[in-house]
Scaffold this motif. Structure first.
Motif, PDB file in Angstrom:
ATOM      1  N   ARG A 199       7.162  -0.805  -7.016  1.00 30.54           N
ATOM      2  CA  ARG A 199       6.308  -1.447  -6.030  1.00 30.54           C
ATOM      3  C   ARG A 199       6.664  -2.910  -5.915  1.00 30.54           C
ATOM      4  O   ARG A 199       6.809  -3.598  -6.929  1.00 30.54           O
ATOM      5  N   ALA A 217       4.350  -9.686  -0.946  1.00 35.93           N
ATOM      6  CA  ALA A 217       3.596  -9.138   0.189  1.00 35.93           C
ATOM      7  C   ALA A 217       4.539  -9.014   1.397  1.00 35.93           C
ATOM      8  O   ALA A 217       5.469  -9.811   1.523  1.00 35.93           O
ATOM      9  N   ASP A 267      -0.221   4.330  -2.518  1.00 32.97           N
ATOM     10  CA  ASP A 267      -0.052   3.944  -3.929  1.00 32.97           C
ATOM     11  C   ASP A 267      -0.794   4.871  -4.874  1.00 32.97           C
ATOM     12  O   ASP A 267      -0.978   4.554  -6.035  1.00 32.97           O
ATOM     13  N   SER A 299       5.046   1.544  -0.573  1.00 34.03           N
ATOM     14  CA  SER A 299       3.762   1.076  -1.081  1.00 34.03           C
ATOM     15  C   SER A 299       2.753   0.896   0.060  1.00 34.03           C
ATOM     16  O   SER A 299       3.117   0.782   1.228  1.00 34.03           O
ATOM     17  N   GLN A 300       1.504   0.860  -0.374  1.00 33.56           N
ATOM     18  CA  GLN A 300       0.387   0.719   0.555  1.00 33.56           C
ATOM     19  C   GLN A 300       0.425  -0.659   1.236  1.00 33.56           C
ATOM     20  O   GLN A 300       0.382  -1.678   0.552  1.00 33.56           O
ATOM     21  N   ARG A 301       0.524  -0.680   2.552  1.00 29.97           N
ATOM     22  CA  ARG A 301       0.549  -1.956   3.280  1.00 29.97           C
ATOM     23  C   ARG A 301      -0.335  -1.861   4.514  1.00 29.97           C
ATOM     24  O   ARG A 301      -0.080  -1.064   5.410  1.00 29.97           O
ATOM     25  N   ASP A 314      -4.927  -4.209  -0.030  1.00 30.68           N
ATOM     26  CA  ASP A 314      -3.730  -4.981  -0.362  1.00 30.68           C
ATOM     27  C   ASP A 314      -3.705  -6.321   0.380  1.00 30.68           C
ATOM     28  O   ASP A 314      -2.809  -7.120   0.163  1.00 30.68           O
TER      29      ASP A 314
END
Ligand code: 5AD
Ligand code: SF4
Length: 470
Positions: free
Chosen positions: A12, A16, A190, A204-206, A241
């Motif tokens: 991960r 950002a 995630d 990954s979680q965005r 996030d």
């Protein structure tokens, strides 16, 4: 050439993502050429295909109805289960035949989740050399330059990033419907459920920025759209996030305030589903009372092995709270049978939850081993025959309840958003109720695009029949 790496895909990023705007310009290299896009898998993929089409159209390509007419065919693939693979490789065989016989210049491209899998790309490189390009999910915004490089160099292009990149706003999109639109709100996942390949293929979680989402929805409303469906592998994680104090409940409220007629969202994860979210769905008339809430298993032992982070009891509590608070709600689910270690008793726990919840519908699957996932290392204990037997027994119970739920609609007058002509009968139109039941409606095609009252006159297992009420 950049091939996928599943080990990197698991890592991960601490960094950002950057939020950038699509501003690529190319010559009209698709002029007088036709494209055909075939989509496999989930709604996220459906929407990605709308972006693929949108980008192709900016350089002059136009759509066509069959692969025989096409100059370029793109397969937007799904990796969730083995049978999705088989379908894609089968279709590639059909395209090879066209390339060998009638259209040697045909361009063939593979996008989507399968292109993120190392084994798949290896197989394409060794056995499917006639594929012209492979483009991953993280760099879809580069699709046109990948195609152009193929045309300019006549060399196979493989461009797959294993790290998620920036969030690219304003990718051109050619929407399939003029009334109902998909809107991405969060990419990736995630959660790392042990059977699932998505955290590797989608990264990954965005979350998208709330301003960008709200702006897109305002514009859709101005353009006459009646419905938006907020999309994510796990929409309930929205904002985690990105913001300290802004989550799916806040977003739903802000979208609802825009005043678009219908708001939907998929897919939910029970673990991130808060009371605040249930309350806002219950309060707002334009948030539709339909929730897809994957259960996966009713056995606490299997849920733990799946890394689902909730128990059977937690699930039932959430389920009952939604049913109590959200009027006329309909709830559907996903269930996997035959996960490694699932005994007959574990399976009966799943049946017990189904009997308690009486779901409006369920998508049921036999466990399928996916490369590099933790469950792929677990010893398979359920034979294929037993998996099919459990699937069959589960489907009987599931179908009984979806029939029952449909029967409850008999004689009622409900609101439907009419979306198209009916597939079954060209003299009818079809649409969806607020709680997401498909209705074939006796009525004229002038109803398409409108939200109208429909009286339910008959119920089937997977759809309803109805009449337009003036
Ligand atoms: N095997 C079987 N079903 C799976 N799903 C996801 N991964 C697998 C797998 N390896 C199912 C889950 C998920 C749905 C989209 O697909 O039920 O919710
Ligand atoms: Fe896969 Fe679990 Fe994420 Fe859903 S929540 S995409 S099942 S890892």
């Amino acid at each position: 050439m950049k091939t996928p790496n599943m080990i990197n895909a698991k890592k991960r990023n601490v960094k950002a993502p950057e939020y950038i705007s699509y501003d690529k310009k190319y010559s009209n290299f698709g002029k007088n050429k036709k494209y055909y896009v075939r989509t496999y898998g989930c709604q996220m993929n459906e929407h990605d295909s709308e972006k693929i089409k949108g980008m192709l159209e900016t350089v002059g390509f136009t759509s066509c109805e069959s692969v025989e007419e096409a100059d370029i065919v793109i397969l937007n693939t799904c990796a969730i289960r083995e049978n999705a693979h088989d379908k894609v490789f089968g279709f590639l065989g059909v395209l090879k035949h066209i390339k060998d016989t009638t259209n040697p210049d045909l361009l063939i491209g593979v996008c989507g989740c399968m292109s993120q899998e190392a084994v798949v790309v290896k197989e394409i490189l060794s056995k499917y050399k006639y594929v012209d390009f492979v483009c991953g999910t993280h760099n879809l915004d580069n699709l046109l330059s990948i195609i152009k490089n193929k045309i300019d160099t006549n060399k196979m292009q493989v461009e797959v990033e294993s790290y998620e990149g920036d969030i690219v706003e304003n990718i051109p999109v050619d929407r399939d419907s003029k009334y109902s639109a998909w809107v991405d709100i969060i990419y990736g996942c995630d959660k790392f459920c042990t059977y699932c390949i998505v955290p590797y293929t989608r990264g990954s979680q965005r979350s998208r920025k709330k301003e960008d989402i709200l702006e897109e929805i305002k514009k859709l409303k101005e353009d006459g759209y009646k419905e938006v469906t907020l999309l994510g592998q796990n929409v309930n994680a929205y904002g985690k996030d990105l913001y300290d104090n802004y989550n799916l409940a806040n977003l739903l409220k802000d979208v609802s305030d825009i005043g678009i007629d219908r708001i939907r969202f998929v897919t939910s994860h029970p673990w991130d589903f808060t009371d605040e979210m249930v309350d806002i769905i219950a309060e707002r008339d334009n948030i539709m009372p339909y929730i897809h809430l994957p259960l996966q298993s009713g056995s606490n032992k299997i849920l733990k092995l799946m890394n689902r982070r909730y128990t059977k009891e937690d699930y039932l509590k959430l389920y009952n709270s939604i049913r109590e608070k959200v009027k006329n709600s309909s709830i559907t689910t996903d269930i996997i049978v035959g996960f490694p270690g699932e005994t007959e008793e574990d399976f009966e726990e799943t049946l017990d939850v189904v009997n308690k919840c009486k779901f409006d519908g369920a998508f049921t699957f036999a466990f399928s081993k996916r490369e590099n996932t933790p469950a792929a290392l677990m010893k398979e204990t359920v034979s294929e025959e037993e998996k099919l037997d459990r699937l069959h027994r589960l489907n009987e119970v599931v179908n009984k309840y979806s029939n029952m739920a449909n029967k409850k609609m008999m004689g009622k007058t409900v609101k439907c958003l009419v979306t198209s002509l009916s597939d079954k009968d060209k003299n009818k139109v079809c649409g969806y109720t607020e709680n997401m039941k498909l209705v074939n409606i006796k009525g004229d095609k002038s109803l398409i695009g409108k939200i109208v009252d429909v009286k339910i006159t008959d119920t089937k297992s997977f759809s309803l029949d109805g009449e337009y009420v003036e």
